[in-house]
Design a protein around this motif. Structure first.
Motif, PDB file in Angstrom:
ATOM      1  N   PRO A 186       0.805  -1.229   0.000  1.00 31.28           N
ATOM      2  CA  PRO A 186       0.000   0.000   0.000  1.00 31.28           C
ATOM      3  C   PRO A 186       0.836   1.276   0.000  1.00 31.28           C
ATOM      4  O   PRO A 186       0.542   2.203  -0.750  1.00 31.28           O
ATOM      5  N   CYS A 187       1.905   1.290   0.808  1.00 28.77           N
ATOM      6  CA  CYS A 187       2.673   2.525   0.931  1.00 28.77           C
ATOM      7  C   CYS A 187       3.400   2.873  -0.354  1.00 28.77           C
ATOM      8  O   CYS A 187       3.395   4.027  -0.795  1.00 28.77           O
ATOM      9  N   VAL A 188       4.027   1.862  -0.964  1.00 30.23           N
ATOM     10  CA  VAL A 188       4.770   2.118  -2.205  1.00 30.23           C
ATOM     11  C   VAL A 188       3.804   2.576  -3.302  1.00 30.23           C
ATOM     12  O   VAL A 188       4.048   3.579  -3.982  1.00 30.23           O
ATOM     13  N   LEU A 189       2.685   1.852  -3.458  1.00 27.29           N
ATOM     14  CA  LEU A 189       1.767   2.172  -4.543  1.00 27.29           C
ATOM     15  C   LEU A 189       1.129   3.549  -4.358  1.00 27.29           C
ATOM     16  O   LEU A 189       1.046   4.332  -5.308  1.00 27.29           O
ATOM     17  N   SER A 190       0.730   3.869  -3.122  1.00 25.45           N
ATOM     18  CA  SER A 190       0.159   5.200  -2.885  1.00 25.45           C
ATOM     19  C   SER A 190       1.208   6.267  -3.140  1.00 25.45           C
ATOM     20  O   SER A 190       0.919   7.311  -3.730  1.00 25.45           O
ATOM     21  N   GLY A 191       2.430   5.988  -2.699  1.00 27.33           N
ATOM     22  CA  GLY A 191       3.536   6.932  -2.901  1.00 27.33           C
ATOM     23  C   GLY A 191       3.767   7.197  -4.379  1.00 27.33           C
ATOM     24  O   GLY A 191       3.964   8.346  -4.797  1.00 27.33           O
ATOM     25  N   ILE A 192       3.733   6.134  -5.192  1.00 23.26           N
ATOM     26  CA  ILE A 192       3.956   6.298  -6.632  1.00 23.26           C
ATOM     27  C   ILE A 192       2.824   7.104  -7.257  1.00 23.26           C
ATOM     28  O   ILE A 192       3.045   7.991  -8.075  1.00 23.26           O
ATOM     29  N   ARG A 193       1.590   6.819  -6.817  1.00 20.06           N
ATOM     30  CA  ARG A 193       0.456   7.535  -7.412  1.00 20.06           C
ATOM     31  C   ARG A 193       0.486   9.018  -7.076  1.00 20.06           C
ATOM     32  O   ARG A 193      -0.061   9.837  -7.805  1.00 20.06           O
ATOM     33  N   GLU A 194       1.167   9.380  -5.945  1.00 19.62           N
ATOM     34  CA  GLU A 194       1.314  10.802  -5.631  1.00 19.62           C
ATOM     35  C   GLU A 194       2.427  11.428  -6.452  1.00 19.62           C
ATOM     36  O   GLU A 194       2.441  12.634  -6.687  1.00 19.62           O
ATOM     37  N   THR A 195       3.404  10.612  -6.883  1.00 20.18           N
ATOM     38  CA  THR A 195       4.584  11.134  -7.561  1.00 20.18           C
ATOM     39  C   THR A 195       4.408  11.237  -9.073  1.00 20.18           C
ATOM     40  O   THR A 195       4.775  12.234  -9.683  1.00 20.18           O
ATOM     41  N   VAL A 196       3.890  10.166  -9.703  1.00 23.12           N
ATOM     42  CA  VAL A 196       3.713  10.207 -11.162  1.00 23.12           C
ATOM     43  C   VAL A 196       2.245  10.043 -11.508  1.00 23.12           C
ATOM     44  O   VAL A 196       1.460   9.497 -10.741  1.00 23.12           O
ATOM     45  N   LYS A 197       1.914  10.536 -12.710  1.00 27.79           N
ATOM     46  CA  LYS A 197       0.536  10.456 -13.171  1.00 27.79           C
ATOM     47  C   LYS A 197       0.299   9.067 -13.741  1.00 27.79           C
ATOM     48  O   LYS A 197       0.680   8.783 -14.870  1.00 27.79           O
ATOM     49  N   VAL A 198      -0.299   8.177 -12.993  1.00 33.22           N
ATOM     50  CA  VAL A 198      -0.749   6.920 -13.566  1.00 33.22           C
ATOM     51  C   VAL A 198      -2.219   6.767 -13.225  1.00 33.22           C
ATOM     52  O   VAL A 198      -2.702   7.365 -12.262  1.00 33.22           O
ATOM     53  N   LYS A 199      -2.931   5.944 -14.030  1.00 36.56           N
ATOM     54  CA  LYS A 199      -4.387   5.905 -13.906  1.00 36.56           C
ATOM     55  C   LYS A 199      -4.906   4.848 -12.936  1.00 36.56           C
ATOM     56  O   LYS A 199      -6.090   4.781 -12.687  1.00 36.56           O
ATOM     57  N   SER A 200      -4.015   3.950 -12.461  1.00 32.84           N
ATOM     58  CA  SER A 200      -4.535   2.883 -11.611  1.00 32.84           C
ATOM     59  C   SER A 200      -3.448   2.381 -10.667  1.00 32.84           C
ATOM     60  O   SER A 200      -2.263   2.642 -10.873  1.00 32.84           O
ATOM     61  N   ASN A 201      -3.872   1.669  -9.636  1.00 34.62           N
ATOM     62  CA  ASN A 201      -2.906   1.066  -8.712  1.00 34.62           C
ATOM     63  C   ASN A 201      -2.014   0.082  -9.439  1.00 34.62           C
ATOM     64  O   ASN A 201      -0.829  -0.033  -9.156  1.00 34.62           O
ATOM     65  N   TYR A 202      -2.621  -0.634 -10.423  1.00 31.39           N
ATOM     66  CA  TYR A 202      -1.824  -1.640 -11.111  1.00 31.39           C
ATOM     67  C   TYR A 202      -0.753  -0.998 -11.987  1.00 31.39           C
ATOM     68  O   TYR A 202       0.364  -1.503 -12.075  1.00 31.39           O
ATOM     69  N   ALA A 203      -1.080   0.155 -12.609  1.00 25.50           N
ATOM     70  CA  ALA A 203      -0.066   0.862 -13.388  1.00 25.50           C
ATOM     71  C   ALA A 203       1.070   1.301 -12.466  1.00 25.50           C
ATOM     72  O   ALA A 203       2.247   1.236 -12.826  1.00 25.50           O
ATOM     73  N   ALA A 204       0.721   1.739 -11.260  1.00 27.71           N
ATOM     74  CA  ALA A 204       1.744   2.128 -10.273  1.00 27.71           C
ATOM     75  C   ALA A 204       2.615   0.928  -9.914  1.00 27.71           C
ATOM     76  O   ALA A 204       3.843   1.037  -9.791  1.00 27.71           O
ATOM     77  N   PHE A 205       1.973  -0.225  -9.771  1.00 25.31           N
ATOM     78  CA  PHE A 205       2.681  -1.466  -9.456  1.00 25.31           C
ATOM     79  C   PHE A 205       3.666  -1.811 -10.589  1.00 25.31           C
ATOM     80  O   PHE A 205       4.814  -2.192 -10.346  1.00 25.31           O
ATOM     81  N   GLN A 206       3.214  -1.651 -11.839  1.00 25.61           N
ATOM     82  CA  GLN A 206       4.076  -1.898 -12.988  1.00 25.61           C
ATOM     83  C   GLN A 206       5.270  -0.940 -12.992  1.00 25.61           C
ATOM     84  O   GLN A 206       6.389  -1.342 -13.295  1.00 25.61           O
ATOM     85  N   VAL A 207       5.003   0.328 -12.648  1.00 25.51           N
ATOM     86  CA  VAL A 207       6.095   1.310 -12.599  1.00 25.51           C
ATOM     87  C   VAL A 207       7.133   0.879 -11.570  1.00 25.51           C
ATOM     88  O   VAL A 207       8.342   0.918 -11.819  1.00 25.51           O
ATOM     89  N   ALA A 208       6.673   0.426 -10.399  1.00 24.42           N
ATOM     90  CA  ALA A 208       7.607  -0.008  -9.361  1.00 24.42           C
ATOM     91  C   ALA A 208       8.455  -1.182  -9.851  1.00 24.42           C
ATOM     92  O   ALA A 208       9.650  -1.261  -9.579  1.00 24.42           O
ATOM     93  N   ASN A 209       7.836  -2.093 -10.606  1.00 24.88           N
ATOM     94  CA  ASN A 209       8.552  -3.266 -11.083  1.00 24.88           C
ATOM     95  C   ASN A 209       9.515  -2.976 -12.220  1.00 24.88           C
ATOM     96  O   ASN A 209      10.530  -3.641 -12.363  1.00 24.88           O
ATOM     97  N   ASN A 210       9.150  -2.000 -13.057  1.00 27.10           N
ATOM     98  CA  ASN A 210       9.938  -1.762 -14.267  1.00 27.10           C
ATOM     99  C   ASN A 210      10.728  -0.465 -14.201  1.00 27.10           C
ATOM    100  O   ASN A 210      11.059   0.102 -15.233  1.00 27.10           O
ATOM    101  N   LEU A 211      11.025  -0.017 -12.994  1.00 27.15           N
ATOM    102  CA  LEU A 211      11.644   1.296 -12.826  1.00 27.15           C
ATOM    103  C   LEU A 211      12.864   1.478 -13.718  1.00 27.15           C
ATOM    104  O   LEU A 211      13.088   2.554 -14.267  1.00 27.15           O
ATOM    105  N   GLU A 212      13.653   0.429 -13.911  1.00 31.25           N
ATOM    106  CA  GLU A 212      14.889   0.584 -14.690  1.00 31.25           C
ATOM    107  C   GLU A 212      14.649   0.549 -16.198  1.00 31.25           C
ATOM    108  O   GLU A 212      15.538   0.829 -16.984  1.00 31.25           O
ATOM    109  N   PHE A 213      13.425   0.166 -16.619  1.00 39.47           N
ATOM    110  CA  PHE A 213      13.122   0.154 -18.057  1.00 39.47           C
ATOM    111  C   PHE A 213      12.372   1.414 -18.485  1.00 39.47           C
ATOM    112  O   PHE A 213      11.820   1.466 -19.566  1.00 39.47           O
ATOM    113  N   LEU A 214      12.319   2.405 -17.601  1.00 38.94           N
ATOM    114  CA  LEU A 214      11.443   3.534 -17.874  1.00 38.94           C
ATOM    115  C   LEU A 214      12.069   4.586 -18.784  1.00 38.94           C
ATOM    116  O   LEU A 214      11.719   5.746 -18.692  1.00 38.94           O
TER     117      LEU A 214
END
Lengths: 91, 705
Positions: B189-217
């Motif tokens: 919860p903390c990581v996903l909420s944190g990401i949604r505050e930092t970058v514009k993504v449309k869903s929790n799952y997109a935030a989850f994907q961002v956390a997983n693929n941070l180095e491919f961004l």
């Protein structure tokens, strides 16, 4: 991780040890390298699989997974721990 | 909804996604049975009619590369992740059509469930329902649609069934909240909420994907500060990508299994695609499988040669007639000369090879479309591995027989960086169709058109041997590279073997047309341009010398002999002759004269230019303009030193070997640069291949002369 004794008890073996035509149920993975990729392709614990054929020179192998044919190298198959159906019946 | 919408097509390889894209947009696009053939992001457009108010909506459609999951494992799998997770991406869609193969329902639902959790309005287009029914399986579509929370439309893109309903459904989609397929927010919860505050993504799952693929961004719209913030979040809450993905994958399949149990009924005992099994018994047999593969290759080469010889003769004859007609009906002068000896000579040099290229692509498309190519990979993986290659390298290597450019692009399905690099590096050594013109011309000069053992064409055997040399060189180079390069990355070979199916002829025809078009226009442009430049270079020279020649011959009698000598001397003194002569010392040891020297220089841009160059050079130096082929002219050429035919066996073989090895193709250089993102590889390739060409030609000529 599963040790050898546990494997013998539960009729566990690896996918790479199955012969063509043998059926099994996926139990777990013992190597992180390919487990995610294989799981995404539908090879998840609890899934019934059967070895369709082994390529000439013994590698790679082709496996039926939920209605389609998936091929992988022996090395990857060795990281898939499965419950051998025949062995389980014998126990 | 807006009057223009963006729609993405997502789905597994072999799901029929590309066929649906063709039907929707009507654009030509390659569809093949080999997993991962759609490597580029392809777009098209069409009109949808919304049911509620009959409004026409224009739709921009993006065909995403086929993938099994949103997690990128190979370069082309990054596209779906990028387009579907980044709302700032220019292709971020208003709706997604998920294309699924009903006979592979569980696996198709995996990607489908990931897209559902991204909260982009989606429709599931379910293909191959007839196959499922014939297997005795019934799917309760209403129930399945209810469980997934998105509409399901059964479609058959090949028969154009269900397309109108699909279009209407997409046009009427409303961005309404869908229930979560899995509770991804609970994972961290903390990581996903944190990401949604930092970058514009449309869903929790997109935030989850961002956390997983941070180095491919690399192409994701995210500033370095935000990236660093996410990185610290991941560290602070010990977000482990591997554990998270494993947990997610297991949970998705658990839910999918529940749904499938409720919605799918096996009426009869599931028959396991019996035909495919029987065919595979033969085609992947340990002896017969390889014999069959070799037989197919052999048939391709023999057929390409014999099929195309008749249309090639027609084309050649038509061009000869046309030149003759122009020469007779138009006043002599610079323009007529340019038209006949520059433009027409160049054009005939290209068009004459269309029959060969078309028949070669016919076979390659056929092998891909029927599903046989995946079996070739299966058979060859073990044999390719010692050379640092992968079973998936076989498709690029075999496609390389047609053209290195699409072949190099198809290496994107190889996930291991080193194996991919080696495949890219050695593919241009495989003799491509552009070498056919050169080989054909040279073979016809020095090899008699005879049959051995009653049925084997001797010229065909030499051609096949040249291909073999290229193939051996490619494998040998791969082996050297494997030993030189260090890479700890694990190599895998995980490949779906699709069911065999009848070739989709319309797709094959489209593929052939597309490839011939590329050859005629892309390669053709270069060839015609070079032909015109060459005509100029070989007709003109430094003004002083040409003037001297004119005055010299003006005093002499206008005999046949003198006219011919004048032309030869003019060519020798032209710009082209001078360039050829200046490199002659370097190429004489290989058995080449300055005329071949000119052709070597011009064909650096594209190999097939060799033939065009030879046509131009010889029609300029000949009095029977346009009336005989370049073949006859080269055959009649006498070496002034030896008094024997210039194109002796030694020179001919030396030249063929040169063309086997040399990297003379600007387009290949460009595509290697694009695929490896650096000039290092193409430059190394040019140096390596040119060096080998020079060395082996030298060896051949010195041994044979």
């Amino acid at each position: 991780m599963v040790d050898a004794k546990q494997m013998a008890n539960k009729a566990l073996t690896t996918l790479s040890d199955l012969k063509p035509g043998e059926e099994a149920v996926v139990d777990s993975f013992c190597n992180e390298d390919v487990s995610l990729k294989l799981m995404e392709m539908g090879l998840v614990p609890g899934e019934r699989i059967s070895v369709e054929r082994i390529a000439p020179f013994g590698d790679p192998i082709a496996v039926w997974v939920s209605g389609y044919l998936l091929s992988m190298r022996k090395e990857s198959a060795a990281s898939v721990i499965v419950v051998d159906r025949k062995k389980k019946e014998q126990l | 909804m807006k009057s223009t919408i963006k729609i993405a097509l997502a789905g597994n390889p072999n799901s029929g996604k590309s066929t649906l894209f063709n039907v929707l947009t009507g654009l030509n696009q390659k569809v093949a049975n080999f997993p991962g053939i759609t490597v580029d992001k392809k777009t098209g457009s069409c009109f949808f009619v919304r049911k509620s108010d009959d409004q026409k909506i224009s739709a921009h459609i993006i065909d995403l590369p086929g993938t099994y999951s949103l997690y990128p494992k190979t370069p082309d799998e990054r596209v779906p992740f990028q387009v579907l997770c980044d709302p700032a991406d220019e292709d971020y869609p208003d709706a997604v059509i998920i294309v699924a193969d009903a006979s592979n329902l569980k696996r198709s639902l995996f990607l489908c469930s990931q897209v559902i959790d991204l909260k982009i309005p989606a429709v599931l287009a379910l293909n191959m329902m007839d196959l499922v029914r014939s297997m005795g399986i019934e799917i309760d579509l209403a129930k399945l649609s209810d469980k997934l929370g998105i509409p399901i439309i059964p479609t058959n893109a090949l028969k154009k069934e269900g397309i109108d309903v699909l279009k209407q459904t997409v046009a009427s989609l409303e961005p309404k909240p869908v229930k979560d397929f899995i509770q991804i927010h609970d994972y961290s919860p903390c990581v996903l909420s944190g990401i949604r505050e930092t970058v514009k993504v449309k869903s929790n799952y997109a935030a989850f994907q961002v956390a997983n693929n941070l180095e491919f961004l690399s192409t994701f719209h995210i500033n370095p500060g935000s990236k660093e913030k996410i990185r610290s979040l991941i560290r602070e809450f010990a977000f482990d990508a591997y554990d998270m993905q494993t947990k997610e994958t297991l949970e998705r399949y658990r839910v999918i299994n529940e749904i499938v149990k409720e919605c799918v009924v096996h009426k009869a005992l599931a028959t396991k695609k019996k035909i495919t099994e029987k065919v595979d018994n033969l085609l992947t047999h340990r002896v017969f499988g390889y014999i069959f593969f070799l037989l197919i290759l052999f048939t391709i080469f023999q057929t390409v040669f014999s099929w195309s010889s008749i249309p090639m003769a027609w084309i050649q004859d038509s061009f000869n007639l046309l030149s003759e007609y122009i020469l007779q009906s138009m006043p002599p002068g610079i323009f007529t000369d340019l038209l006949v000896n520059g433009i027409l000579a160049g054009l005939s040099g290209i068009i004459v090879f269309v029959p060969q290229i078309a028949s070669l692509f016919f076979f390659i498309a056929l092998l891909e479309d029927t599903g046989y190519m995946a079996r070739v990979s299966f058979l060859m993986d073990r044999l390719m591995r010692p050379f640092g290659l992968n079973g998936k390298s076989v498709l690029p290597l075999v496609s390389g027989v047609a053209c290195a450019i699409p072949a190099i692009m198809s290496t994107r399905t190889i996930s291991n960086t080193k194996e991919r690099f080696i495949t890219i590096f050695v593919t241009p050594l495989i003799s491509c169709s552009a070498r056919i013109p050169v080989f054909t011309l040279l073979i016809s000069l020095i090899i008699p058109n005879r049959f051995v053992f009653g049925f084997l064409n001797l010229q065909g055997i030499v051609l096949m041997s040249l291909y073999m040399i290229g193939f051996v060189a490619a494998l040998g180079s791969a082996l050297v590279l494997k030993l030189l390069l260090k890479n700890k990355e694990k190599s895998h070979f995980i490949l779906e073997m699709p069911v065999y199916r009848m070739p989709r002829w319309s797709n094959i025809v489209l593929t052939i047309l597309e490839k011939v078009k590329i050859f005629l226009f892309d390669a053709g442009k270069v060839i015609v341009a070079i032909s015109i430049i060459l005509w100029f270079l070989s007709s003109y020279g430094p003004s002083g010398t040409m003037q001297k020649l004119e005055t010299k011959y003006a005093h002499l009698e206008q005999t046949q002999q003198n006219l011919s000598d004048k032309r030869a001397e003019k060519l020798e003194n032209s710009f082209a002759g001078r360039i050829g002569k200046s490199i002659e010392p370097a190429i004489r040891p290989l058995g080449f004269d300055w005329k071949i020297g000119i052709a070597l220089i011009t064909s650096f841009a594209a190999r097939e230019v060799f033939v065009g160059t030879m046509s131009t050079i010889y029609s300029v130096g000949d009095e029977t303009k346009g009336q005989s082929t370049v073949h006859d002219k080269m055959l009649a050429e006498i070496n002034q030193d030896t008094g024997k035919a210039q194109y002796s066996a030694a020179t001919g073989f030396s030249l063929m070997i040169f063309y086997v090895f040399a990297l003379q193709c600007m387009s290949t250089v460009a595509v290697v640069y694009r695929e490896t993102k650096s000039w290092k590889t193409p430059i190394a390739q040019i140096l390596y291949m040119s060096g080998m060409a020079y060395l082996f030609s030298l060896l051949v000529f010195q041994l044979l002369k």
